[in-house]
Write a protein that holds these residues in place. Structure first.
Motif, PDB file in Angstrom:
ATOM      1  N   LEU A  81      11.856   5.688  -6.635  1.00  0.00           N
ATOM      2  CA  LEU A  81      12.274   4.178  -6.357  1.00  0.00           C
ATOM      3  C   LEU A  81      12.599   4.315  -4.886  1.00  0.00           C
ATOM      4  O   LEU A  81      12.102   3.068  -4.176  1.00  0.00           O
ATOM      5  N   ALA A  82      12.879   5.472  -4.048  1.00  0.00           N
ATOM      6  CA  ALA A  82      13.078   5.143  -2.650  1.00  0.00           C
ATOM      7  C   ALA A  82      11.616   4.773  -1.941  1.00  0.00           C
ATOM      8  O   ALA A  82      11.783   4.153  -0.834  1.00  0.00           O
ATOM      9  N   LEU A  83      10.551   5.417  -2.607  1.00  0.00           N
ATOM     10  CA  LEU A  83       9.453   5.159  -1.828  1.00  0.00           C
ATOM     11  C   LEU A  83       8.877   3.792  -2.626  1.00  0.00           C
ATOM     12  O   LEU A  83       7.660   3.455  -1.950  1.00  0.00           O
ATOM     13  N   GLY A  84       9.386   3.110  -3.136  1.00  0.00           N
ATOM     14  CA  GLY A  84       9.119   1.541  -3.510  1.00  0.00           C
ATOM     15  C   GLY A  84       8.902   1.334  -5.079  1.00  0.00           C
ATOM     16  O   GLY A  84       8.281   0.126  -5.202  1.00  0.00           O
ATOM     17  N   ALA A  85       8.870   2.471  -5.744  1.00  0.00           N
ATOM     18  CA  ALA A  85       8.625   2.025  -7.363  1.00  0.00           C
ATOM     19  C   ALA A  85       9.773   1.232  -7.753  1.00  0.00           C
ATOM     20  O   ALA A  85      11.046   1.381  -7.305  1.00  0.00           O
ATOM     21  N   SER A  86       9.361   0.439  -9.013  1.00  0.00           N
ATOM     22  CA  SER A  86      10.390  -0.313  -9.648  1.00  0.00           C
ATOM     23  C   SER A  86      11.101   0.593 -10.681  1.00  0.00           C
ATOM     24  O   SER A  86      12.323   0.487 -11.073  1.00  0.00           O
ATOM     25  N   PRO A 113      -5.378   2.287  -3.249  1.00  0.00           N
ATOM     26  CA  PRO A 113      -4.659   1.174  -2.664  1.00  0.00           C
ATOM     27  C   PRO A 113      -5.560  -0.288  -2.711  1.00  0.00           C
ATOM     28  O   PRO A 113      -5.288  -1.445  -2.992  1.00  0.00           O
ATOM     29  N   GLY A 114      -6.848   0.034  -2.512  1.00  0.00           N
ATOM     30  CA  GLY A 114      -7.730  -1.259  -2.492  1.00  0.00           C
ATOM     31  C   GLY A 114      -7.797  -1.689  -3.963  1.00  0.00           C
ATOM     32  O   GLY A 114      -7.811  -2.937  -4.278  1.00  0.00           O
ATOM     33  N   GLU A 115      -7.640  -0.861  -5.117  1.00  0.00           N
ATOM     34  CA  GLU A 115      -7.529  -1.407  -6.305  1.00  0.00           C
ATOM     35  C   GLU A 115      -6.313  -2.007  -6.688  1.00  0.00           C
ATOM     36  O   GLU A 115      -6.218  -3.023  -7.340  1.00  0.00           O
ATOM     37  N   ALA A 116      -5.497  -1.469  -5.975  1.00  0.00           N
ATOM     38  CA  ALA A 116      -3.974  -2.123  -6.238  1.00  0.00           C
ATOM     39  C   ALA A 116      -3.966  -3.743  -5.684  1.00  0.00           C
ATOM     40  O   ALA A 116      -3.598  -4.623  -6.152  1.00  0.00           O
ATOM     41  N   ALA A 117      -4.441  -3.909  -4.203  1.00  0.00           N
ATOM     42  CA  ALA A 117      -4.560  -5.238  -4.059  1.00  0.00           C
ATOM     43  C   ALA A 117      -5.563  -6.136  -4.589  1.00  0.00           C
ATOM     44  O   ALA A 117      -5.066  -7.133  -4.922  1.00  0.00           O
ATOM     45  N   GLU A 118      -6.454  -5.735  -5.263  1.00  0.00           N
ATOM     46  CA  GLU A 118      -7.513  -6.475  -5.786  1.00  0.00           C
ATOM     47  C   GLU A 118      -6.871  -6.736  -7.205  1.00  0.00           C
ATOM     48  O   GLU A 118      -6.863  -7.975  -7.769  1.00  0.00           O
ATOM     49  N   ALA A 119      -5.951  -5.927  -7.889  1.00  0.00           N
ATOM     50  CA  ALA A 119      -5.081  -6.289  -9.010  1.00  0.00           C
ATOM     51  C   ALA A 119      -4.482  -7.534  -8.697  1.00  0.00           C
ATOM     52  O   ALA A 119      -4.097  -8.632  -9.415  1.00  0.00           O
ATOM     53  N   VAL A 120      -3.575  -7.450  -7.326  1.00  0.00           N
ATOM     54  CA  VAL A 120      -2.627  -8.703  -7.186  1.00  0.00           C
ATOM     55  C   VAL A 120      -3.408  -9.884  -6.894  1.00  0.00           C
ATOM     56  O   VAL A 120      -2.918 -10.882  -7.702  1.00  0.00           O
ATOM     57  N   ALA A 121      -4.526  -9.832  -6.439  1.00  0.00           N
ATOM     58  CA  ALA A 121      -5.358 -11.057  -6.110  1.00  0.00           C
ATOM     59  C   ALA A 121      -5.768 -11.800  -7.512  1.00  0.00           C
ATOM     60  O   ALA A 121      -6.198 -12.785  -7.712  1.00  0.00           O
ATOM     61  N   ARG A 122      -6.194 -10.784  -8.492  1.00  0.00           N
ATOM     62  CA  ARG A 122      -6.653 -11.449  -9.680  1.00  0.00           C
ATOM     63  C   ARG A 122      -5.455 -11.721 -10.878  1.00  0.00           C
ATOM     64  O   ARG A 122      -5.575 -11.945 -11.873  1.00  0.00           O
ATOM     65  N   GLY A 123      -4.223 -11.806 -10.373  1.00  0.00           N
ATOM     66  CA  GLY A 123      -3.095 -11.968 -11.129  1.00  0.00           C
ATOM     67  C   GLY A 123      -2.570 -11.217 -12.141  1.00  0.00           C
ATOM     68  O   GLY A 123      -1.675 -11.437 -12.991  1.00  0.00           O
ATOM     69  N   ALA A 156       0.948   4.533  -0.439  1.00  0.00           N
ATOM     70  CA  ALA A 156      -0.044   3.625  -0.080  1.00  0.00           C
ATOM     71  C   ALA A 156      -0.209   2.355  -1.132  1.00  0.00           C
ATOM     72  O   ALA A 156      -0.671   1.275  -0.625  1.00  0.00           O
ATOM     73  N   ILE A 157       0.046   2.442  -2.425  1.00  0.00           N
ATOM     74  CA  ILE A 157       0.008   1.491  -3.414  1.00  0.00           C
ATOM     75  C   ILE A 157       1.125   0.377  -2.903  1.00  0.00           C
ATOM     76  O   ILE A 157       0.817  -0.783  -3.049  1.00  0.00           O
TER      77      ILE A 157
END
Length: 403
Positions: free
Chosen positions: A337-342, A274-284, A310-311
């Motif tokens: 999808l119920a857990l949040g995937a698109s 999840p930390g890598e996921a948040a970093e990816a968002v921050a980097r565009g 968690a992602i």
């Protein structure tokens, strides 16, 4: 969109295959019968003891569906818009190297089947044909896989070629910088193109349809995107060269460089932390694929579906999160999808279907997923993908150590 009014499926399977190919599990068994063992195991196997390979599938059983049939769902709609593409279903075809080993012209057949079904196809860096050949089919819903190479100039070159060829998104895969130890391939002495031992040669009598299809293809099989003018282009030379091209020293700076270069949607594949996921968002970064490379890289890595919640929390709805790994049923897609995937990507199921039916096989497996998703939505009482949420699931006890 309900199962009764989905787009036409293109070429039709033979009556026998349609009768037998009732599920992804059935397609896997059919592919095992149709393919030489080294080729089947190349698609079917994972890293080392294959714990993660098995867990990818088994972990979906941790989540049980909670139907609400009295909510009523006479018509179900699976459509959505992702990365500028209108998709009629939440299942796309993921990147698989050497698909042309399973059926001649595989990549072009698969992109056609995917678009005919109203979904998308992600071209592998290791396609037998070039990314331009795939684009020349004229099918619009195409994504392109990319890696960070030791030669950063080659990374830029492939990205620029993908842009020039009109690919809708770039999928930067981060979990293959060191090659996993795939012990089935080692036991089989798998080579590219495959060499068959005495036992395999005797068994080829039962694989004649594959041999007849592929006989003319095998001597010229290559990695189209890696060919260079004036350099050897046989597949063994290219495979040896590719082995040393991926860079384990890649960092976020490489993601930043690619973000500046590539003007379209940039998707990061191989995210489990999840930390890598948040970093990816921050980097565009524009999207994530929760993936452990189908259990083919780091054995004992967490399964994709277990990593997903968690992602999703880390991303907080800012970009789409997708998933691959272990998806074998429409109910697996519904759970993700119920857990949040698109959306979900499939890889092995499409290769197995391709092996037994070519383009019609790929159309058929996408149809299986569409119908199973539609049936699950109807029985759950939901009419759209947006209604799939965690309250439609019950989380069961964690898996034991046998997965």
């Amino acid at each position: 969109m309900s199962a009764s009014n989905h787009p036409p499926a293109g070429p039709v399977l033979t009556a026998r295959l349609r009768r037998e190919a009732i599920s992804v599990r059935a397609l896997r068994l059919m592919a095992r019968r149709a393919l030489p063992r080294p080729v089947f195991d190349f698609s079917d196997g994972g890293a080392e003891d294959e714990h993660t390979l098995r867990r990818n599938e088994a972990a979906f059983a941790r989540y049980a569906l909670l139907p609400r049939p009295l909510d009523g769902a006479p018509v179900r709609d699976q459509s959505q818009r992702l990365f500028g593409m209108d998709l009629s279903m939440p299942v796309m075809i993921g990147p698989t190297g050497l698909a042309g080993l399973f059926w001649p012209g595989a990549e072009k057949l698969a992109v056609r089947a995917a678009n005919e079904a109203g979904t998308a196809y992600c071209a592998s860096h290791g396609s037998v044909c070039t990314l331009e050949d795939i684009a020349a089919t004229g099918e619009p819903n195409r994504l392109m896989q990319l890696f960070v190479y030791r030669d950063r100039g080659f990374t830029r070159e492939l990205a620029e070629r993908a842009a020039a060829a009109g690919y809708k998104a770039l999928v930067l895969t981060t979990d293959n910088q060191l090659h996993g130890k795939r012990e089935r391939d080692l036991r089989n002495g798998f080579t590219i193109p495959p060499r068959f031992g005495a036992a395999d040669t005797l068994a080829m009598a039962t694989k004649l349809p594959w041999l007849m299809r592929m006989g003319r293809e095998l001597p010229t099989l290559t990695f189209g995107n890696y060919r260079r003018e004036g350099q050897p282009s046989d597949i063994r030379t290219l495979a040896a060269r590719m082995h040393d091209m991926f860079d384990p020293a890649m960092t976020w700076a490489d993601v930043d460089d690619l973000r500046r270069l590539w003007k379209g949607p940039l998707i990061l594949k191989g995210v489990l932390d999840p930390g890598e996921a948040a970093e990816a968002v921050a980097r565009g970064v524009d999207g994530l694929i929760v993936s452990n490379h189908g259990g083919r890289q780091l054995d004992h890595a967490v399964s994709s579906i277990e990593a997903l919640p968690a992602i999703v929390r880390a991303v907080e709805g800012r970009i789409p999160v997708m998933l691959d790994g272990g998806v074998r049923r429409g109910t697996d897609v519904v759970k993700a999808l119920a857990l949040g995937a698109s959306a979900c990507f499939i890889a092995r199921p499409y290769l197995w279907a391709l092996s037994v039916g070519g383009e019609a096989g790929v159309a058929h497996v996408l149809g299986l997923f569409r119908d199973e998703i539609d049936r699950a939505m109807g029985l759950l009482g939901v009419t759209s993908l947006a209604q799939l949420s965690p309250d439609r699931l019950m989380t069961l006890a964690p898996l034991g150590g046998t997965a």
